[in-house]
Design a protein around this motif. Structure first.
Motif, mmCIF file in Angstrom:
data_model
loop_
_atom_site.group_PDB
_atom_site.id
_atom_site.type_symbol
_atom_site.label_atom_id
_atom_site.label_comp_id
_atom_site.label_asym_id
_atom_site.label_seq_id
_atom_site.Cartn_x
_atom_site.Cartn_y
_atom_site.Cartn_z
ATOM 1 N N TRP A 33 0.721 -1.124 0.028
ATOM 2 C CA TRP A 33 0.053 0.092 -0.108
ATOM 3 C C TRP A 33 0.736 1.238 -0.098
ATOM 4 N N TRP A 34 1.829 1.180 1.006
ATOM 5 C CA TRP A 34 2.707 2.211 0.927
ATOM 6 C C TRP A 34 3.533 2.582 -0.318
ATOM 7 N N GLY A 36 2.581 1.953 -3.214
ATOM 8 C CA GLY A 36 1.526 2.370 -4.333
ATOM 9 C C GLY A 36 0.847 1.240 -5.051
ATOM 10 N N TRP A 37 1.246 0.018 -4.546
ATOM 11 C CA TRP A 37 0.822 -1.005 -5.439
ATOM 12 C C TRP A 37 -0.599 -1.391 -5.575
ATOM 13 N N ASP A 40 -5.034 4.051 -4.084
ATOM 14 C CA ASP A 40 -5.316 4.823 -2.929
ATOM 15 C C ASP A 40 -6.546 4.974 -2.343
ATOM 16 N N HIS B 57 9.158 3.129 -2.789
ATOM 17 C CA HIS B 57 8.004 2.891 -3.776
ATOM 18 C C HIS B 57 8.616 2.192 -4.960
ATOM 19 N N ARG B 59 8.102 -0.463 -7.921
ATOM 20 C CA ARG B 59 7.227 -0.985 -8.621
ATOM 21 C C ARG B 59 7.352 -2.550 -8.686
ATOM 22 N N ARG B 205 3.266 9.958 4.299
ATOM 23 C CA ARG B 205 2.564 10.216 3.241
ATOM 24 C C ARG B 205 1.639 11.301 3.194
ATOM 25 N N ASN B 237 -7.266 9.860 -6.499
ATOM 26 C CA ASN B 237 -5.746 10.001 -6.009
ATOM 27 C C ASN B 237 -5.376 11.033 -5.142
ATOM 28 N N HIS B 239 -3.355 11.173 -2.569
ATOM 29 C CA HIS B 239 -2.334 11.130 -1.986
ATOM 30 C C HIS B 239 -1.203 11.815 -2.783
ATOM 31 N N LYS B 241 2.281 11.433 -3.547
ATOM 32 C CA LYS B 241 3.027 10.430 -3.798
ATOM 33 C C LYS B 241 4.549 10.618 -3.070
#
Lengths: 334, 245
Positions: A33-34, A36-37, A40, B57, B59, B205, B237, B239, B241
């Motif tokens: 979650w952190w 960004g997977w 939001d 972060h 991917r 965040r 969206n 937040h 990032k």
């Protein structure tokens, strides 16, 4: 005979290994979650946006965020005892908005039964919990215990607690919390959710700059920085309740960890431990039982309601109910 | 000498049995077994310490690449460690042992790190990590003692001197190689690995909630009663990032 025993031990070993791997993988949801997977989006707790009106109060004095124990699978599965307790609390404190549709065991308020991959498994487990065999239902408890441990872990806690604080903020806004009015917020954690209440207090306070109080009802929590940041922490414990002692697994809760957040908060008088009398953790004889009575004739649940009403009154300027005494700061360890 | 299966070899190494370290030393497959143990340990440790990838972060696809890069880096570290132990054994204690033999035994000493994956476990993972480090240290002492036929105090000294050699390498000639390793990990991760595990308590965040709140309230206030709920009362969206320390 010997072969059967060996097979049994093998199965047991496989189950234990599976549980250990499951536990090790459990932080992936939080950390993903952190990273960004998982997007939001924050989910509503079963009450669709705009339908909060029946629970709203005109001119509220305070907001109470209620988070249930580890047996919960969705934001809606409050037990009848919890529902009755909240109903009585709402009656006792008429100008209190109670937010009870939070599922704190998920980073985005998504119920277990709504998860994209394992929803079917959790629906099945929930059915087992309700209809038996109950052992299978304890999968939910186990899964939620991992979340409590994540919140208490110094590595993952700051991440999980932020996610939960966002869920709480989202819920407050849904219930018309006015950030400019800075009304007091009471975060109430029952059982394992005590850790969440303590953990997310600093973030809510940081964002809203409002008074934030923590009420732990038989709560299990570690020595978390939130204990020092919250305006005050009330820890309600019954004489028969042993579950809250799981919090003592955290070294910071031990008396000789003198520099821990817990011990510092206690020295600063930020923690009030309230003895609830002959009450147990849950179920019959628990804090929320309305069929067991104290020697003075009050039902357990009423004593709990009155104690919490008293706490809220202390911080909102309400006139406290006359039969109640002010919460006592108990000096000895819980 | 025949080695048992990989699982059994690891199990005996975890039990710190000298006989398995001797067997690896004498077996023609010893080095391959050691390399497999080190590879597994590297993978397990990369996963166990993947917190850094998440907080930066990374991917999902890059996550796999970053873990692979970490395993390669771990293997390089192992070769360096085996080399330094061999050097100390050869020049400090006059032992005439082939480098490959030392590498095989030292590699098997990484067996406890195969369990490093469990460091991920919330709350109990960190103390388990400390336990694993002590366990690995003991395994290395046993391995060095067996590989170079030393007394225990000599094994301790070899370990200490080997560590000093690595530090010397790290801050002198090895510096560009370490930089190359970090560059490789950064390329694999696809993002700058700015934050370390110790930064977690300071990470935020920054929700756009607070800045959008006025706009959101106005929208709700102007809506007809009962307030028509938007599909999601807040923007998808929501937040920012960028986590800021």
């Amino acid at each position: 005979m010997w072969q059967t025993l060996t097979d049994l031990l093998t199965y047991l070993g496989v189950i234990i290994a599976g549980i250990l791997v499951w536990a090790a993988l459990s932080p992936i949801e939080t950390m993903g979650w952190w990273a960004g997977w998982f997007g939001d989006t924050i989910h509503d707790g079963g009450i669709k946006p705009g339908n909060e009106t029946p629970r709203l109060r005109p001119n509220p004095d305070a907001f109470l965020l209620f988070m249930s124990g580890v047996g919960k699978a969705t934001g809606e599965t409050l037990s009848f005892r919890e529902q009755e307790f909240l109903r009585r609390l709402a009656r006792a404190v008429p100008r209190l908005v109670i937010v009870d549709d939070i599922f704190p065991y998920s980073v985005n308020n998504m119920p277990l039964t709504g998860q994209p991959v394992f929803a079917r498994l959790w629906r099945w487990a929930l059915q087992r919990k309700l209809n038996g065999p109950r052992l299978a239902g304890y999968l939910i408890n186990l899964r939620n215990i991992w979340q409590v441990l994540i919140s208490a872990d110094k590595r993952y806690g700051p991440v999980y607690n932020q996610s939960l604080a966002e869920v709480l903020l989202h819920s407050l806004l849904r219930y018309r919390y006015d950030p400019d009015a800075r009304k007091p917020i009471f975060i109430m954690g029952y059982s394992g959710a005590g850790q969440f209440a303590v953990g997310c207090a600093p973030y809510l306070k940081e964002w809203l700059q409002a008074p934030v109080y923590v009420i732990s009802l038989g709560g299990v929590f570690a020595s978390d920085p939130g204990l020092l940041v919250a305006d005050h922490v009330y820890h309600l414990i019954g004489d028969r309740d042993r579950s809250h002692r799981y919090g003592l697994l955290a070294p910071g809760r031990w008396p000789f960890s003198v520099a821990s957040d817990w011990n510092r908060a206690r020295r600063q008088g930020k923690v009030t431990i309230i003895r609830m009398g002959d009450m147990d953790h849950s179920g019959r004889g628990g804090y929320l039982d309305h069929q067991r009575y104290l020697p003075d004739g009050r039902a357990f649940v009423d004593k709990t309601v009155e104690t919490i009403a008293q706490i809220i009154a202390t911080h909102t300027g309400h006139t406290p109910a006359p039969q109640l005494q002010a919460p006592v700061h108990v000096a000895q360890a819980a | 000498m025949e080695l048992p299966s990989l699982g059994e070899t690891i199990r005996q190494a975890l039990a710190l049995r000298e006989s398995i370290f001797l067997a690896v030393q004498q077996s023609p497959q010893g080095l391959w077994t050691a390399l497999m143990v080190v590879g597994l340990a590297g993978l397990s440790q990369a996963l166990g310490q993947s917190l850094v990838l998440f907080i930066n972060h990374v991917r999902p696809r890059r996550f796999i690449l970053a873990v692979a890069a970490s395993v390669v880096s771990y293997m390089a570290g192992y070769l360096l460690w085996a080399g330094s132990v061999w050097l100390v054994g050869t020049y400090a204690f006059n032992r005439d042992v082939a480098w490959v033999t030392v590498a095989a035994v030292v590699g098997l000493a990484y067996a406890p790190q195969v369990l490093a994956f469990f460091e991920l476990t919330p709350f109990f993972g960190s103390p388990f990590g400390v336990l694993l480090s002590l366990w690995t240290l003991l395994a290395i002492l046993v391995a060095v003692r067996v590989a170079l036929d030393l007394e225990m105090w000599q094994a301790v000294l070899t370990g200490g001197l080997g560590w000093l050699l690595i530090q010397l390498w790290r801050y002198t000639l090895g510096r560009p190689i370490y930089a190359l390793g970090r560059w490789m990990e950064r390329i694999a991760a696809g993002v700058e690995l700015r934050y370390r595990a110790k930064d977690v308590p300071n990470l935020r965040r920054r929700p756009v909630w607070l800045t959008n709140m006025d706009q959101w309230r106005t929208r709700r206030a102007t809506a007809k009663k009962p307030a028509p709920p938007p599909a999601d009362p807040l923007p998808k969206n929501i937040h920012d990032k960028d986590a800021t320390a």
